[in-house]
Motif scaffolding. Structure first.
Motif, short mmCIF file in Angstrom:
data_model
loop_
_atom_site.label_atom_id
_atom_site.label_comp_id
_atom_site.label_asym_id
_atom_site.label_seq_id
_atom_site.Cartn_x
_atom_site.Cartn_y
_atom_site.Cartn_z
N LEU A 66 33.86 36.40 16.55
CA LEU A 66 34.46 35.98 15.28
C LEU A 66 33.39 35.33 14.40
CD1 LEU A 66 37.70 34.38 16.80
CD2 LEU A 66 37.57 36.53 15.52
N THR A 67 32.28 36.04 14.24
CA THR A 67 31.16 35.53 13.44
C THR A 67 31.48 35.62 11.94
OG1 THR A 67 29.52 36.19 15.10
CG2 THR A 67 28.74 35.93 12.85
N ASN A 68 31.22 34.50 11.25
CA ASN A 68 31.36 34.44 9.79
C ASN A 68 32.73 34.90 9.30
OD1 ASN A 68 30.42 34.01 7.14
ND2 ASN A 68 29.87 36.17 6.91
N VAL A 69 33.77 34.28 9.85
CA VAL A 69 35.13 34.60 9.39
C VAL A 69 35.79 33.41 8.67
CG1 VAL A 69 35.48 36.35 11.17
CG2 VAL A 69 36.15 34.00 11.63
N GLY A 70 35.03 32.33 8.51
CA GLY A 70 35.55 31.18 7.77
C GLY A 70 36.39 30.22 8.59
N LEU A 71 36.19 30.21 9.91
CA LEU A 71 36.98 29.33 10.77
C LEU A 71 36.60 27.85 10.59
CD1 LEU A 71 37.03 31.21 14.21
CD2 LEU A 71 38.85 31.12 12.49
N THR A 72 37.61 27.00 10.59
CA THR A 72 37.38 25.55 10.62
C THR A 72 37.96 24.95 11.90
OG1 THR A 72 39.45 25.16 9.40
CG2 THR A 72 37.42 25.36 8.10
N SER A 73 38.73 25.76 12.63
CA SER A 73 39.38 25.28 13.85
C SER A 73 39.54 26.42 14.87
CB SER A 73 40.77 24.71 13.51
OG SER A 73 41.52 24.48 14.67
N VAL A 74 39.52 26.05 16.15
CA VAL A 74 39.78 27.04 17.21
C VAL A 74 41.09 26.70 17.93
CG1 VAL A 74 37.38 27.66 17.60
CG2 VAL A 74 38.34 25.68 18.80
N ALA A 75 41.89 25.88 17.31
CA ALA A 75 43.13 25.40 17.93
C ALA A 75 44.09 26.52 18.29
CB ALA A 75 43.82 24.39 16.99
N ASP A 76 44.04 27.63 17.57
CA ASP A 76 45.01 28.71 17.80
C ASP A 76 44.49 29.80 18.73
OD1 ASP A 76 46.96 27.56 16.14
OD2 ASP A 76 45.98 28.38 14.35
N ILE A 77 43.40 29.57 19.39
CA ILE A 77 42.91 30.58 20.32
C ILE A 77 43.85 30.66 21.52
CG2 ILE A 77 41.39 29.11 21.74
CD1 ILE A 77 39.33 31.49 21.51
N PRO A 78 44.25 31.85 21.95
CA PRO A 78 45.20 31.96 23.06
C PRO A 78 44.52 31.79 24.42
CG PRO A 78 44.56 34.14 22.32
CD PRO A 78 43.89 33.17 21.39
N SER A 83 39.34 34.82 7.58
CA SER A 83 40.61 34.30 8.09
C SER A 83 41.31 33.48 7.00
CB SER A 83 40.38 33.40 9.31
OG SER A 83 39.68 32.23 8.92
N ASP A 84 42.65 33.41 7.08
CA ASP A 84 43.41 32.59 6.15
C ASP A 84 43.47 31.16 6.68
OD1 ASP A 84 43.93 34.72 4.45
OD2 ASP A 84 45.77 35.28 5.52
N GLU A 85 43.19 30.22 5.83
CA GLU A 85 43.29 28.78 6.15
C GLU A 85 42.37 28.37 7.29
OE1 GLU A 85 47.40 27.96 6.88
OE2 GLU A 85 48.02 28.55 4.87
N GLY A 86 41.34 29.18 7.57
CA GLY A 86 40.35 28.81 8.57
C GLY A 86 40.85 28.81 10.01
N LYS A 87 41.91 29.58 10.28
CA LYS A 87 42.47 29.61 11.64
C LYS A 87 42.37 31.01 12.26
CE LYS A 87 45.88 26.00 10.57
NZ LYS A 87 47.34 25.67 10.53
N ILE A 88 42.42 31.04 13.58
CA ILE A 88 42.41 32.31 14.30
C ILE A 88 43.79 32.94 14.23
CG2 ILE A 88 42.15 33.40 16.57
CD1 ILE A 88 40.12 31.22 17.25
N GLU A 89 43.82 34.22 13.81
CA GLU A 89 45.11 34.90 13.66
C GLU A 89 45.08 36.27 14.32
OE1 GLU A 89 46.97 33.78 9.46
OE2 GLU A 89 44.93 34.58 9.25
N GLY A 90 46.23 36.71 14.78
CA GLY A 90 46.37 38.07 15.30
C GLY A 90 45.89 38.28 16.73
N ILE A 91 45.32 37.26 17.34
CA ILE A 91 44.84 37.39 18.72
C ILE A 91 45.81 36.62 19.61
CG2 ILE A 91 42.93 37.01 20.31
CD1 ILE A 91 41.09 37.02 17.87
N THR A 92 46.41 37.33 20.56
CA THR A 92 47.41 36.70 21.43
C THR A 92 47.05 36.87 22.90
OG1 THR A 92 48.76 38.70 21.66
CG2 THR A 92 49.14 37.34 19.69
N GLU A 93 47.88 36.33 23.75
CA GLU A 93 47.66 36.42 25.19
C GLU A 93 47.84 37.85 25.70
OE1 GLU A 93 49.91 33.60 27.41
OE2 GLU A 93 49.21 31.87 26.25
#
Length: 222
Positions: free
Chosen positions: A37-49, A17-27
């Motif tokens: 989302l195993t081993n994708v470099g996440l630092t935050s789950v703030a953007d999970i829909p 992932s870019d910048e450690g955020k969840i991308e491309g997954i929407t409601e």
């Protein structure tokens, strides 16, 4: 959009992932039940829909250290959460999970929080709705795999094995029955042969009748 609505399982393991955020997954993934989302470099789950049907969330081997409040707000039906290999250090970072009433299984392998004294007792006290922590219940009994109907896979295999055994037994009985029938037939044939031999041989004690040709042969010899 139609295809997105049909998706029930989405596995994006090892997709960085870019910048450690969840991308491309929407409601729009409204029917999603499993998200990995195993081993994708996440630092935050703030953007999970908001995903009302999501039951299983795999977030192992990332760099998440907190911010779990958003999970309680947007994944209200979550039952399985894997946070193994992340950066959770103390119990307070896990407190937001108390607001997930359906949560039954939580994995924290290789997180620093597991090094705390009485770690397991503390987690079960903090999250009373949990059934399994790191694959084991409060009595240290290992978790079983369950299918969609709630039946244990092991139990289903056991039932199948039982019927297979019965079928094998039936086949063995049929084979043994065929062998018995063949041996009986062989015995009958042997009996018939013996009777034929008895009929063709002279009766015991009975003298063989002299053939007139034998007399002629005797005269010629003289």
């Amino acid at each position: 959009r139609k295809n997105t609505l049909k998706v029930q399982e989405l596995v994006l393991d090892n997709c960085r992932s870019d910048e450690g955020k969840i991308e491309g997954i929407t409601e729009e993934f409204s029917n999603l039940e499993l998200l990995s989302l195993t081993n994708v470099g996440l630092t935050s789950v703030a953007d999970i829909p908001k995903l009302d049907k999501l039951k299983k969330l795999e977030l192992s081997d990332n760099r998440i250290s907190g911010g779990l409040e958003v999970l309680a707000e947007r994944l209200v039906n979550l039952t399985h959460l894997n946070l193994s290999g992340n950066k959770f250090k103390d119990l307070s970072t896990l407190e937001p999970l108390k607001k997930l009433p359906q949560l039954k299984s939580l994995d924290l392998f290789n997180c620093e929080v597991t090094n705390l004294g009485a770690y397991r007792d503390s987690i079960f006290t903090l999250l009373p709705q949990l059934t399994y922590l790191d694959g084991y219940d409060v009595d240290n009994c290992e978790a079983s795999d369950f299918d969609d109907d709630g039946d244990s896979i092991d139990e289903l295999d056991g039932e199948g094995g039982e019927s297979d055994d019965l079928e094998e037994e039936d086949e063995e009985e049929e084979d043994s029955g065929d062998e018995d029938g063949d041996s009986e037939g062989d015995d009958d044939d042997e009996d018939d042969e013996e009777e034929d031999d008895e009929d063709s041989s002279p009766t015991k004690g009975e003298k063989r009748k002299r053939d007139p040709d034998d007399d002629e042969d005797d005269e010629d010899d003289d």
